[in-house]
Motif scaffolding. Structure first.
Motif, mmCIF file in Angstrom:
data_model
loop_
_atom_site.group_PDB
_atom_site.id
_atom_site.type_symbol
_atom_site.label_atom_id
_atom_site.label_comp_id
_atom_site.label_asym_id
_atom_site.label_seq_id
_atom_site.Cartn_x
_atom_site.Cartn_y
_atom_site.Cartn_z
ATOM 1 N N GLY B 203 0.816 -1.215 0.000
ATOM 2 C CA GLY B 203 0.000 0.000 0.000
ATOM 3 C C GLY B 203 0.848 1.263 0.000
ATOM 4 N N PHE B 204 1.902 1.264 0.797
ATOM 5 C CA PHE B 204 2.776 2.444 0.828
ATOM 6 C C PHE B 204 3.529 2.610 -0.492
ATOM 7 C CE2 PHE B 204 2.170 2.567 5.458
ATOM 8 C CZ PHE B 204 2.063 3.937 5.645
ATOM 9 N N ALA B 205 3.931 1.497 -1.099
ATOM 10 C CA ALA B 205 4.627 1.594 -2.388
ATOM 11 C C ALA B 205 3.687 2.153 -3.465
ATOM 12 C CB ALA B 205 5.162 0.219 -2.797
ATOM 13 N N ILE B 267 10.521 4.469 1.118
ATOM 14 C CA ILE B 267 11.713 5.113 0.568
ATOM 15 C C ILE B 267 11.269 5.686 -0.777
ATOM 16 C CG2 ILE B 267 14.188 4.857 0.095
ATOM 17 C CD1 ILE B 267 13.503 3.640 2.777
ATOM 18 N N PRO B 268 10.843 6.956 -0.801
ATOM 19 C CA PRO B 268 10.235 7.501 -2.032
ATOM 20 C C PRO B 268 11.133 7.363 -3.261
ATOM 21 C CG PRO B 268 9.855 8.991 -0.189
ATOM 22 C CD PRO B 268 10.803 7.939 0.299
ATOM 23 N N GLU B 269 12.436 7.642 -3.122
ATOM 24 C CA GLU B 269 13.307 7.638 -4.304
ATOM 25 C C GLU B 269 13.419 6.248 -4.934
ATOM 26 O OE1 GLU B 269 16.417 9.009 -1.753
ATOM 27 O OE2 GLU B 269 17.770 7.375 -2.278
ATOM 28 N N LEU B 270 13.110 5.210 -4.162
ATOM 29 C CA LEU B 270 13.170 3.844 -4.688
ATOM 30 C C LEU B 270 11.777 3.297 -5.003
ATOM 31 C CD1 LEU B 270 15.842 2.323 -2.242
ATOM 32 C CD2 LEU B 270 16.220 3.299 -4.525
ATOM 33 N N ALA B 292 17.184 -1.282 10.491
ATOM 34 C CA ALA B 292 17.865 -2.306 9.697
ATOM 35 C C ALA B 292 17.188 -2.518 8.343
ATOM 36 C CB ALA B 292 17.903 -3.627 10.484
ATOM 37 N N VAL B 293 15.877 -2.438 8.312
ATOM 38 C CA VAL B 293 15.137 -2.623 7.055
ATOM 39 C C VAL B 293 15.390 -1.441 6.120
ATOM 40 C CG1 VAL B 293 12.802 -2.684 6.073
ATOM 41 C CG2 VAL B 293 13.396 -4.171 8.010
ATOM 42 N N ILE B 294 15.415 -0.234 6.670
ATOM 43 C CA ILE B 294 15.725 0.937 5.836
ATOM 44 C C ILE B 294 17.147 0.811 5.286
ATOM 45 C CG2 ILE B 294 16.057 3.446 5.860
ATOM 46 C CD1 ILE B 294 13.857 3.490 8.133
ATOM 47 N N ALA B 295 18.078 0.382 6.131
ATOM 48 C CA ALA B 295 19.455 0.170 5.664
ATOM 49 C C ALA B 295 19.491 -0.825 4.519
ATOM 50 C CB ALA B 295 20.328 -0.328 6.827
ATOM 51 N N ARG B 296 18.742 -1.901 4.672
ATOM 52 C CA ARG B 296 18.722 -2.922 3.622
ATOM 53 C C ARG B 296 18.173 -2.358 2.314
ATOM 54 N NH1 ARG B 296 17.449 -9.199 3.908
ATOM 55 N NH2 ARG B 296 19.316 -8.876 5.123
ATOM 56 N N ALA B 297 17.107 -1.572 2.417
ATOM 57 C CA ALA B 297 16.488 -1.024 1.207
ATOM 58 C C ALA B 297 17.443 -0.093 0.463
ATOM 59 C CB ALA B 297 15.193 -0.287 1.573
ATOM 60 N N LEU B 298 18.272 0.637 1.203
ATOM 61 C CA LEU B 298 19.145 1.652 0.601
ATOM 62 C C LEU B 298 20.564 1.153 0.329
ATOM 63 C CD1 LEU B 298 17.885 4.620 2.766
ATOM 64 C CD2 LEU B 298 17.916 4.625 0.259
ATOM 65 N N ARG B 299 20.874 -0.074 0.728
ATOM 66 C CA ARG B 299 22.249 -0.583 0.685
ATOM 67 C C ARG B 299 22.886 -0.444 -0.685
ATOM 68 N NH1 ARG B 299 24.379 -1.632 5.106
ATOM 69 N NH2 ARG B 299 22.803 -3.154 5.719
ATOM 70 N N GLU B 300 22.141 -0.813 -1.705
ATOM 71 C CA GLU B 300 22.730 -0.861 -3.049
ATOM 72 C C GLU B 300 22.871 0.538 -3.657
ATOM 73 O OE1 GLU B 300 21.591 -3.343 -7.027
ATOM 74 O OE2 GLU B 300 21.198 -4.279 -5.070
ATOM 75 N N SER B 301 21.822 1.334 -3.481
ATOM 76 C CA SER B 301 21.821 2.643 -4.149
ATOM 77 C C SER B 301 22.634 3.683 -3.398
ATOM 78 C CB SER B 301 20.381 3.140 -4.319
ATOM 79 O OG SER B 301 19.764 3.310 -3.052
ATOM 80 N N ASP B 302 22.788 3.536 -2.088
ATOM 81 C CA ASP B 302 23.493 4.546 -1.298
ATOM 82 C C ASP B 302 24.112 3.889 -0.065
ATOM 83 O OD1 ASP B 302 24.403 6.698 0.177
ATOM 84 O OD2 ASP B 302 22.658 7.952 -0.243
ATOM 85 N N PRO B 303 25.258 3.226 -0.260
ATOM 86 C CA PRO B 303 25.875 2.490 0.855
ATOM 87 C C PRO B 303 26.184 3.379 2.061
ATOM 88 C CG PRO B 303 26.942 1.948 -1.232
ATOM 89 C CD PRO B 303 26.022 3.095 -1.508
ATOM 90 N N ALA B 304 26.503 4.654 1.820
ATOM 91 C CA ALA B 304 26.868 5.527 2.939
ATOM 92 C C ALA B 304 25.674 5.761 3.853
ATOM 93 C CB ALA B 304 27.417 6.853 2.418
ATOM 94 N N ILE B 305 24.528 6.065 3.249
ATOM 95 C CA ILE B 305 23.354 6.317 4.091
ATOM 96 C C ILE B 305 22.870 5.006 4.726
ATOM 97 C CG2 ILE B 305 21.513 6.091 2.361
ATOM 98 C CD1 ILE B 305 21.746 8.906 4.922
ATOM 99 N N ALA B 306 23.083 3.888 4.026
ATOM 100 C CA ALA B 306 22.738 2.590 4.626
ATOM 101 C C ALA B 306 23.540 2.366 5.903
ATOM 102 C CB ALA B 306 22.983 1.458 3.621
#
Lengths: 334, 334
Positions: B203-205, B267-270, B292-306
């Motif tokens: 739903g959020f996606a 994560i709007p940008e994804l 941890a879930v937010i980190a996982r979602a962003l890991r590939e596109s932005d390792p620093a923010i992950a």
């Protein structure tokens, strides 16, 4: 092994929260009378074994030297709510040994019981270390230290004679070796030692029966347990679960909570000890399971009182508008 | 299935508390990008979907009629701490529609944030319904009801137009049918509907991408999400986890807690939504898992923010004397 779901909290038609855990009911021969879940996994008993930790207070003669009452001894075994009656009594215990709250090393926190904290805040006062839920136990530690002529400062350290004596009592009762490898730091800064859940239930059964325990030690432990059952408010506080569990069968049940989902207790007339741990540390689930375990222990010998504990094991949940939203209930196997 | 242990709390050398649960990261096609645990089991989302429930406030035009600001819209999606800034804003929202706190049916409780409750008690005042963590959402409900000329009294009932509109939005976004069989009563007396964990992430996606959603509805939802990200304090409160999670990447992460161990977010940008539930309802575990879930979602596109979110996912535990006693940390599989 994965522990079974022993408690659930419902909302509407669903189990909204599931609480896994383990419990053991053990006799003084070490026989496991009833259990579910992994009772060999080491757990930190936390405050559920304050009776063990306070045995040196009686054994050494410190309690008698300072004229401590049964209500004082109950406070020495307490995780109290920080009500003014608790704080005043802890202060008087310290005064009996010529000390005051500046000697306490338990730390300072607002009373754990929310309405008590609000009432204290309304007076415009801040909490002192006397309001720490462990202040009675620490007052007892300090009385023992004065009696034994220990250095007082640093009495919370694992190498201090006060903590060494407490550890030796726990090792004796649980028949375990408790070294640095199983040592954690408790909320009040003293050491807490992990051992199998079963061992703590066994320790309480030994203590209350006196089997395989030094006679003076057994007398000391039984005096503490009797003091808690006679003065359960001093060991807990207004409307607390430990109070309800002990008032339901005065003088027949001892039950003590420990942080992160632990309960230990004794049914003296049956010579049984019990211990339980909710995996995730939830207090409301530990309280429900404690009532259910006591009911189980008493089911055969006294079905009527077992039913009383069955009722205590289930709590109706209500929201801010007092609308019923669900229940917390145990799910023990038959 | 038995959910895996996703978070642990340690003490000494042991895992003292184990938290099982499930999470799903889902895209707007309904594809599960990452998950662990049973994501088809129905859960009550509770306050984690206040954005969904507040969409009619924007969709109907009520928010614009009453001149609500972005900070007001954030409060309408909040489980706020009951700080004076929250209470004052909720009161102003009601006043904009000609109402006051006597119209609120959310119930009255001391601020959920303990230091805020103590501060309020020290002033000698008691809490009003404006301090209820849901008062902003209820103010939004009432604004909508005034705009739509609904009867105001009973607006929390499942058959009231306010709740029917909210349910229809949730059904639309989650692609589920939500009848009385899956309805529970929430803490603030409104209905909460159980659906698979996966469906809330989906739903959020949908909402944040606009895919398969009415354009006005998507705009309304995106406006609310943007308002929350721009004004995270209004949606949570001082030192709260939702605030930390959104301030760590301003405008790039939306994350909202729900009672009994739930988190939802975007994560709007994804174009990704996520939802998680800790089986036993523990808040500290849900907060660790959310990071941890937010980190996982962003890991590939932005390792620093992950990595930033990895750091937020682990909390050092300290006792009353500030002694380190253990840590809370996620245990996600690779």
């Amino acid at each position: 092994m994965t522990n079974p779901v022993l408690v659930e909290a419902t909302r509407g038609n669903f189990a909204e929260c599931l609480y896994r855990g383990a419990f053991a009911i053990v006799d003084a021969n070490g026989r496991v009378v009833s259990n579910q879940g992994d009772i060999e996994r080491p757990i930190f008993p936390r405050s559920a074994i304050k009776v063990f930790q306070s045995i040196p207070l009686v054994e050494t003669g410190a309690a008698d030297q300072f004229g401590l009452s049964d209500a004082d001894l109950s406070l020495a075994c307490a995780s109290h709510s920080g009500e003014s009656g608790h704080a005043v009594r802890a202060e008087a215990m310290l005064a009996s040994a010529g000390l005051d709250d500046s000697h306490l090393e338990c730390g300072c926190h607002w009373p754990l019981d929310f309405p008590v904290a609000i009432d204290l805040a309304k007076t415009g006062k801040n909490p002192t270390p006397l309001h720490n839920n462990c202040s009675g136990k620490h007052a007892g530690f300090l009385c023992t230290a004065v009696h034994e002529k220990d250095v007082l400062k640093g009495y919370v350290g694992s190498d201090h004679p006060v903590q060494v004596r407490a550890r030796q009592v726990i090792e004796d009762l649980t028949a375990t070796q408790l070294g640095a490898d199983v040592c954690g730091t408790d909320g009040c800064s003293i050491p807490t030692y992990a051992a199998p859940l079963r061992a703590f239930a066994y320790g309480f059964a030994k203590l209350v029966t006196g089997k395989d325990v030094d006679a003076d030690r057994a007398r000391a432990g039984q005096r503490l347990i009797a003091a808690c059952m006679a003065h359960p408010w001093e060991m807990s506080g207004t409307k607390r679960a430990c109070l309800r569990l002990m008032e339901a069968a005065p003088g027949r049940v001892f039950a003590k909570t420990g942080a992160d989902g632990v309960y230990c207790g004794v049914i003296p007339e049956l010579g049984l000890g019990f211990a339980l741990k909710i995996d995730d540390g939830a207090t409301r689930a530990a309280e429900a399971l404690a009532a259910a375990v006591i009911a189980r222990a008493l089911r055969e010998s006294d079905p009527a009182i077992a039913e009383t504990y069955d009722r205590l094991s289930t709590t109706v949940l209500k929201n801010w508008e007092k609308v019923e939203t669900g229940i917390v209930r145990p799910l023990l196997s038959q």
